[in-house]
Enzyme design. Structure first.
Site, PDB file in Angstrom:
ATOM      1  N   GLU A  47       0.803  -1.219   0.000  1.00 19.65           N
ATOM      2  CA  GLU A  47       0.000   0.000   0.000  1.00 19.65           C
ATOM      3  C   GLU A  47       0.840   1.276   0.000  1.00 19.65           C
ATOM      4  OE1 GLU A  47      -2.489  -0.633   3.398  1.00 19.65           O
ATOM      5  OE2 GLU A  47      -4.050  -1.607   2.229  1.00 19.65           O
ATOM      6  N   GLU A  62       7.134 -21.839   7.656  1.00 21.63           N
ATOM      7  CA  GLU A  62       7.361 -20.966   8.804  1.00 21.63           C
ATOM      8  C   GLU A  62       8.369 -21.551   9.786  1.00 21.63           C
ATOM      9  OE1 GLU A  62       4.390 -21.699  12.403  1.00 21.63           O
ATOM     10  OE2 GLU A  62       3.322 -20.933  10.662  1.00 21.63           O
TER      11      GLU A  62
END
Length: 315
Positions: A95, A126
């Site tokens: 963004e 992960e």
């Protein structure tokens, strides 16, 4: 991982100690409650998150000032996490270009397992510190960069590995977690622990923990951009007008900053090739587009500082 594996037992014991994994007996019958009651309960739970963030504002501010100082020297801001935490980092990074006209290479989001993990879980990704180090190496991580490891539990190996690798080469490191005394915060130069308590759904850290992480990431990117001169007051003067809505917004921003007429605004934006910050400097500073560009280059994009050097401010 089979239950007989000793690592499974160790991890299960570790998770049982985490606030974010805590079971709440008072909610054991939540599935029997009316929908409106559940909605009220969730809303009440969410209202506790800003207070938890407020308790850590000094640590957040210190991390932001350190990040801005690195970025002012040409460094990058890199988020690294797995699952929800990784997705939030990618979201915040993605963004910034339309909001602050940053280059896509300046603020980046890494998620364990790569881009496909944004929509589909990548099993085991992960759990690898080595994968994090490899991902950062591929970005040619340097000591002027900032790496933010994000993990609700504060124990995710990918996030910890990213912070450890970055810190070893001298980069600034921030560890954002939602448990106290986390391994992630301990590994980072700046540890930020937003303890929001047990989740409505046991262990579902996309809820309060995710909200807390989003709030902090908003602060890190937004306030860093303010410190770097990407705004003029609270106006997004570095907005990239890439669609009709943003083109309309850019004209409104120039109007709010200058009070100029529509004709004057269009002329200034045309003269400056649509650059909002430059157009404001032309209108308020009484300079042409070339001089506006020169002044902004000299002041590293800080519009308020550039204005102080214009004829309207110095006479």
């Amino acid at each position: 991982m089979p239950p007989s594996d000793p690592n499974y037992s160790s991890l299960r014991t570790q998770l049982a100690t985490l606030t974010t994994e805590e079971f709440r007996p008072d909610l054991a019958n939540i599935d029997c409650r009316p929908t409106l009651d559940i909605a009220r309960l969730m809303n009440d739970e969410d209202t506790t998150v800003p207070a938890a963030v407020a308790e850590r504002l000094p640590e957040i501010a210190a991390a932001i000032d350190a990040t801005a100082a690195r970025m002012a020297r040409g460094g990058r801001l890199i988020y690294a996490g797995a699952g929800t935490a990784g997705r939030l980092g990618v979201l915040d990074a993605s963004e910034c270009p339309p909001t602050f006209n940053t280059d896509p290479s300046e603020i980046l989001g890494l998620i364990a397992g790569g881009p496909s993990a944004l929509v589909t879980a990548v099993e085991g990704a992960e759990d690898s510190k080595e994968l994090a180090a490899s991902d950062l190496t591929a970005l040619a991580i340097a000591d002027r960069d900032t790496v933010v490891g994000i993990s609700a539990s504060g124990r995710t190996p990918y996030a910890i590995g990213a912070v450890e690798h970055a810190r070893a080469i001298g980069a600034l490191t921030i560890g954002l977690s939602c448990n106290a005394d986390s391994a992630l915060a301990a590994a980072a130069e700046h540890g930020i622990e937003i303890v929001v308590g047990p989740e409505l759904i046991t262990g579902s850290t996309r809820l309060k923990a995710g909200t807390a992480q989003k709030l902090v990431l908003n602060m890190i990117s937004t306030i860093t951009m303010i410190r770097l001169g990407k705004t003029y007051g609270n106006l997004m003067v570095d907005v990239r007008a890439s669609n009709d809505k943003l083109r309309a917004r850019s004209r409104r921003i120039v109007a709010l900053a200058t009070g100029a007429t529509d004709l004057e605004i269009e002329a200034a934006l045309t003269e400056t090739d649509g650059e909002v910050k430059n157009a404001i400097l032309v209108l308020l500073g009484g300079v042409d587009a070339h001089e506006a560009a020169r002044l902004l280059n000299t002041t590293k994009g800080h519009l308020r500082t550039a204005l102080q050097s214009t004829p309207t401010q110095t006479t």
